[in-house]
Enzyme design. Structure first.
Site, mmCIF file in Angstrom:
data_model
loop_
_atom_site.group_PDB
_atom_site.id
_atom_site.type_symbol
_atom_site.label_atom_id
_atom_site.label_comp_id
_atom_site.label_asym_id
_atom_site.label_seq_id
_atom_site.Cartn_x
_atom_site.Cartn_y
_atom_site.Cartn_z
ATOM 1 C CB THR A 169 -1.027 -0.066 1.168
ATOM 2 O OG1 THR A 169 -1.930 1.036 1.025
ATOM 3 C CG2 THR A 169 -0.373 -0.013 2.537
ATOM 4 C CE LYS A 199 -1.793 0.596 -3.725
ATOM 5 N NZ LYS A 199 -3.178 0.817 -4.156
ATOM 6 N N GLY A 250 -6.071 10.133 -10.679
ATOM 7 C CA GLY A 250 -4.888 9.656 -9.960
ATOM 8 C C GLY A 250 -4.693 8.166 -10.184
ATOM 9 N N GLY A 277 -16.607 2.887 -0.682
ATOM 10 C CA GLY A 277 -15.358 2.281 -1.119
ATOM 11 C C GLY A 277 -14.905 1.027 -0.400
HETATM 12 P P1 NAP Z 1 -4.002 10.321 -6.174
HETATM 13 O O1 NAP Z 1 -3.224 9.443 -7.125
HETATM 14 O O2 NAP Z 1 -3.268 11.246 -5.299
HETATM 15 O O3 NAP Z 1 -5.080 11.161 -7.069
HETATM 16 C C1 NAP Z 1 -5.775 12.181 -6.569
HETATM 17 C C2 NAP Z 1 -6.774 12.746 -7.614
HETATM 18 O O4 NAP Z 1 -7.642 13.593 -6.898
HETATM 19 C C3 NAP Z 1 -6.152 13.574 -8.725
HETATM 20 O O5 NAP Z 1 -6.921 13.428 -9.894
HETATM 21 C C4 NAP Z 1 -6.292 15.010 -8.195
HETATM 22 O O6 NAP Z 1 -6.464 15.995 -9.215
HETATM 23 C C5 NAP Z 1 -7.600 14.913 -7.440
HETATM 24 N N1 NAP Z 1 -7.621 15.897 -6.351
HETATM 25 C C6 NAP Z 1 -6.797 15.961 -5.291
HETATM 26 N N2 NAP Z 1 -7.129 17.020 -4.511
HETATM 27 C C7 NAP Z 1 -8.174 17.631 -5.124
HETATM 28 C C8 NAP Z 1 -8.958 18.776 -4.823
HETATM 29 N N3 NAP Z 1 -8.736 19.519 -3.720
HETATM 30 N N4 NAP Z 1 -9.961 19.101 -5.668
HETATM 31 C C9 NAP Z 1 -10.203 18.377 -6.766
HETATM 32 N N5 NAP Z 1 -9.500 17.291 -7.120
HETATM 33 C C10 NAP Z 1 -8.496 16.909 -6.296
HETATM 34 O O7 NAP Z 1 -4.894 9.443 -5.240
HETATM 35 P P2 NAP Z 1 -5.380 7.929 -5.403
HETATM 36 O O8 NAP Z 1 -4.268 7.024 -5.013
HETATM 37 O O9 NAP Z 1 -6.031 7.745 -6.735
HETATM 38 O O10 NAP Z 1 -6.446 7.835 -4.230
HETATM 39 C C11 NAP Z 1 -7.548 8.686 -4.192
HETATM 40 C C12 NAP Z 1 -8.532 8.288 -3.116
HETATM 41 O O11 NAP Z 1 -8.962 6.967 -3.293
HETATM 42 C C13 NAP Z 1 -7.996 8.343 -1.683
HETATM 43 O O12 NAP Z 1 -9.012 8.921 -0.927
HETATM 44 C C14 NAP Z 1 -7.822 6.903 -1.299
HETATM 45 O O13 NAP Z 1 -8.025 6.697 0.090
HETATM 46 C C15 NAP Z 1 -8.913 6.249 -2.080
HETATM 47 N N6 NAP Z 1 -8.623 4.843 -2.425
HETATM 48 C C16 NAP Z 1 -9.532 3.896 -2.084
HETATM 49 C C17 NAP Z 1 -9.290 2.582 -2.417
HETATM 50 C C18 NAP Z 1 -10.277 1.511 -2.028
HETATM 51 O O14 NAP Z 1 -9.906 0.334 -2.077
HETATM 52 N N7 NAP Z 1 -11.486 1.827 -1.674
HETATM 53 C C19 NAP Z 1 -8.144 2.227 -3.133
HETATM 54 C C20 NAP Z 1 -7.243 3.240 -3.496
HETATM 55 C C21 NAP Z 1 -7.497 4.556 -3.122
HETATM 56 P P3 NAP Z 1 -5.223 16.678 -10.003
HETATM 57 O O15 NAP Z 1 -4.852 15.720 -11.095
HETATM 58 O O16 NAP Z 1 -5.779 17.953 -10.487
HETATM 59 O O17 NAP Z 1 -4.123 16.864 -8.992
#
Ligand code: NAP
Length: 297
Positions: free
Chosen positions: A81, A85, A148, A262
């Protein structure tokens, strides 16, 4: 980030720990809030397997030796995690196609002293969507909010399921466009602040929220603020699992949409990891029920 609800104590499975016990774990930093040990030990217990799955705190500067330790200590497999990754990839012997395409690994299988990296995030999401949302993806108009790592994994999986259309909505459209450019399929990209956002969302069957907005310090916020587009026949999925009901889900539910949180994706990716580790059919419903029971209602 702490859990908003207190958790009950974890118990291990029924088999005694002895010389035949198979070892599994999850590496990350931090790791103390990981729900993977609950999910995986529930599956091991379901099959009455002599195995234990533990949380393993690893630092970036000891990551390489930790990965070599999988072979040295004969662990059967581990999950990976945040923040490792991508960082684990140089230390693995091979990558499965999903991990290769995404450049990210969430599961490492020790296949007779060969470490194979897999990525089960996207497929785990799909399991949840079909099991919890009682829907398939074929011929559906699907919009992913965010671009992301998790949005990329979900998009990669959904594209194989032949949806009617796929679109990405992101704060920075160039980040979404960079992902869309990896595929031959036409993927529409919209800016989160676009005037046309409501009109676009109104035309979608499934809307998937993948930004971190709605958890931690932003637990009272949503990346979408106008919900007038929501219709009862839509499915709104938020991949955030803590809190289980984000503002995005609350607002969508209030307007009659079906909502999914989620936790299902988390269990789904774990279920597929369990299958890779043990070659047994993962008991998805049991794993999910167990992790949900640890949140005191
Ligand atoms: P990440 O790679 O950091 O991506 C974040 C995304 O969110 C980017 O597109 C970013 O936009 C956008 N973002 C961030 N801050 C923002 C804001 N203030 N306003 C609008 N857009 C914003 O994150 P990730 O790894 O994909 O994870 C994202 C979420 O998914 C986390 O909350 C994590 O806990 C959750 N998650 C859940 C699972 C599950 O199994 N349920 C698995 C993985 C992750 P920009 O491109 O403009 O920066």
């Amino acid at each position: 980030m702490g859990h908003s609800k207190p958790m009950k104590k974890t118990t291990l499975n029924h088999q005694p720990i002895n010389g035949k016990t198979q070892l599994y774990g999850v590496i990350g930093h931090p790791i103390e809030h990981s729900l993977s040990p609950i999910i995986q030990n529930a599956a091991l217990a379901h099959y009455d397997m002599n195995g234990v799955y533990l949380p393993l705190l690893v630092n970036t500067d000891t990551l390489e030796s930790a990965i070599h330790g999988i072979k040295a200590l004969n662990l059967q497999g581990i999950n990976v995690t945040v923040p490792f990754k991508e960082l684990v990839i140089p230390y693995l012997d091979d990558l499965a196609p999903n991990a290769q395409a995404l450049g990210a690994v969430n599961t490492i299988v020790n296949d007779n002293q060969r470490l194979i990296g897999h990525n089960t995030d996207g497929e785990g999401f799909l399991i949840s969507l079909t099991q919890d949302g009682h829907t398939d993806v074929t011929n559906k108009a699907i919009c992913i909010i965010g671009a992301g790592g998790s949005a990329r994994a979900i998009l990669h999986t959904l594209l194989k399921e032949k949806p009617k259309s796929l679109s990405l909505v992101n704060r920075s459209p160039k980040n979404a466009q960079r992902i869309a450019n990896n595929y031959e399929t036409d993927i529409q990209v919209l800016e989160l602040a676009s005037q046309d956002l409501g009109k676009h969302l109104e035309s979608q069957d499934i809307i998937i929220q993948t930004t971190p907005i709605g958890m931690g310090d932003t637990k009272t916020s949503s990346p979408i603020t106008d919900f007038s587009w929501v219709k009862p026949q839509q499915i709104c999925y938020d991949i955030i699992y803590n809190p289980s009901l984000t503002p995005f889900l609350k607002e969508s539910k209030a307007r009659g949409a079906s909502i999914i949180g989620g936790i299902g994706m988390l269990v789904g990716q774990g279920a597929l990891a369990f299958q890779l580790f043990t070659k047994k059919a993962p008991p998805y419903a049991i794993m999910k029920e167990k992790v949900e029971s640890y949140y005191v209602n």
